[in-house]
Scaffold this active site. Structure first.
Site, PDB file in Angstrom:
ATOM      1  N   HIS A  42       0.964  -1.212  -0.171  1.00  0.00           N
ATOM      2  CA  HIS A  42      -0.027  -0.037   0.017  1.00  0.00           C
ATOM      3  C   HIS A  42       0.898   1.354  -0.100  1.00  0.00           C
ATOM      4  O   HIS A  42       1.695   1.472   0.896  1.00  0.00           O
ATOM      5  CB  HIS A  42      -0.781   0.026   1.386  1.00  0.00           C
ATOM      6  CG  HIS A  42      -1.948   1.068   1.421  1.00  0.00           C
ATOM      7  ND1 HIS A  42      -1.938   1.800   2.478  1.00  0.00           N
ATOM      8  CD2 HIS A  42      -2.733   1.541   0.464  1.00  0.00           C
ATOM      9  CE1 HIS A  42      -2.955   2.883   2.252  1.00  0.00           C
ATOM     10  NE2 HIS A  42      -3.343   2.573   1.208  1.00  0.00           N
ATOM     11  N   HIS A  84      -1.080  10.649  -2.449  1.00  0.00           N
ATOM     12  CA  HIS A  84      -2.274  10.320  -1.826  1.00  0.00           C
ATOM     13  C   HIS A  84      -3.338  11.432  -1.664  1.00  0.00           C
ATOM     14  O   HIS A  84      -4.375  11.546  -2.223  1.00  0.00           O
ATOM     15  CB  HIS A  84      -2.298   9.450  -0.689  1.00  0.00           C
ATOM     16  CG  HIS A  84      -3.328   9.063  -0.088  1.00  0.00           C
ATOM     17  ND1 HIS A  84      -4.219   9.856   0.911  1.00  0.00           N
ATOM     18  CD2 HIS A  84      -4.206   7.739  -0.282  1.00  0.00           C
ATOM     19  CE1 HIS A  84      -5.321   9.193   1.245  1.00  0.00           C
ATOM     20  NE2 HIS A  84      -5.266   7.971   0.402  1.00  0.00           N
TER      21      HIS A  84
END
Length: 279
Positions: A42, A84
């Site tokens: 991730h 992100h």
């Protein structure tokens, strides 16, 4: 000094973490359940390096991740970049929205010092930089992040993948996912050769087989929050010929539970968890 202390702490914790993983797996995984759980890092190896940086991606490969997952947004001048949040505040020394900065301005920011002094000077990678370094060498899971803020991002990603010869039929080396299902449909139209995945949160707990069948018309993966995963949901997803990668695993017991429920893979900050659980 901070790095040494971090290593010492991780070393001290490694044995109990590993024991917890193996204990959980032995207790909950049926003996007849044989197979492999895909291991997706991730934002790179986020637990061990600053997220969505080249250092995190290198660490994920070093730790044996099957896929590297990262988020793509766009600069003010239309260049796909890997980050992100929609703002720069948390992971860089900049402030404000990414879309307000040109690529040159974004590259001038520090994207690593927030994590540790040893990462001072890390920059926000572009999609092209990642593909130059790792394209065709590692499997990748690309999330179209906030695509509603970036008209045309689907096409920009498609162009980049084609330029790097990463678009092939019957290949799962590249997967594209998004919470924005309309964006995902558009991406699938542009890249029908590449598998696509819908991301869903716990708001979708009551999803029906009919909804899953509709999703399966444009997606190959159904990737839910780990909190909504049940054996029944896994069975329904598999019944519609989709696979499931659950997110975001941050402790070994979560990895063990998901393995026991039959998910196809886990998206985790800790690329080492999946392999420990399966073993």
């Amino acid at each position: 000094m901070r790095r040494v202390l971090t290593v010492m702490i991780l070393a001290a914790l490694f044995i109990p973490i590993s024991a917890s993983v193996l204990s959980y797996a032995e207790e909950y995984v049926p003996r007849e359940l044989k197979g492999y759980m895909t291991n997706i890092a991730h934002r790179g190896a986020f637990a061990y390096a600053p997220e969505n940086t080249m250092s995190a991606f290198y660490k994920a490969i070093e730790m044996g991740a099957d896929y590297i997952e990262f988020d793509v947004q766009m600069s003010k001048d239309g260049i796909p970049v890997i980050i992100h949040d929609s703002t720069l505040n948390r992971t860089t020394n900049g402030n404000g929205y990414i879309s307000d900065y040109t690529l040159k301005q974004l590259k001038s920011l520090d994207a690593g010092s927030w994590y540790g002094k040893e990462y001072v000077g890390e920059t926000i990678p572009t999609l092209d930089e990642f593909l130059v370094e790792y394209g065709g060498k590692v499997n990748i899971l690309i999330e179209l992040k906030y695509p509603e803020l970036y008209p045309g991002i689907e096409e920009k990603v498609a162009i980049a993948l084609r330029e790097f010869n990463l678009v092939q039929y019957d290949s799962h080396e590249v997967i594209i996912q998004s919470f924005n299902h309309e964006s995902l449909k558009l991406s699938k139209e542009l890249l029908p050769e590449i598998p696509h995945a819908v991301l869903v949160s716990k708001d979708w707990r009551k999803i029906t087989i009919h909804q899953l069948e509709e999703i399966a018309t444009f997606a190959d993966y159904f990737n839910p929050s780990l909190n909504m995963v049940t054996s029944e949901l896994v069975e329904l997803v598999h019944h519609t010929n989709m696979s499931m990668y659950a997110y975001t695993v941050r402790n070994p017991s979560e990895a063990g539970r998901l393995y026991s429920l039959g998910v196809d893979g886990i998206i985790s900050d800790f690329p080492d968890y999946a392999k420990l659980v399966v073993k």
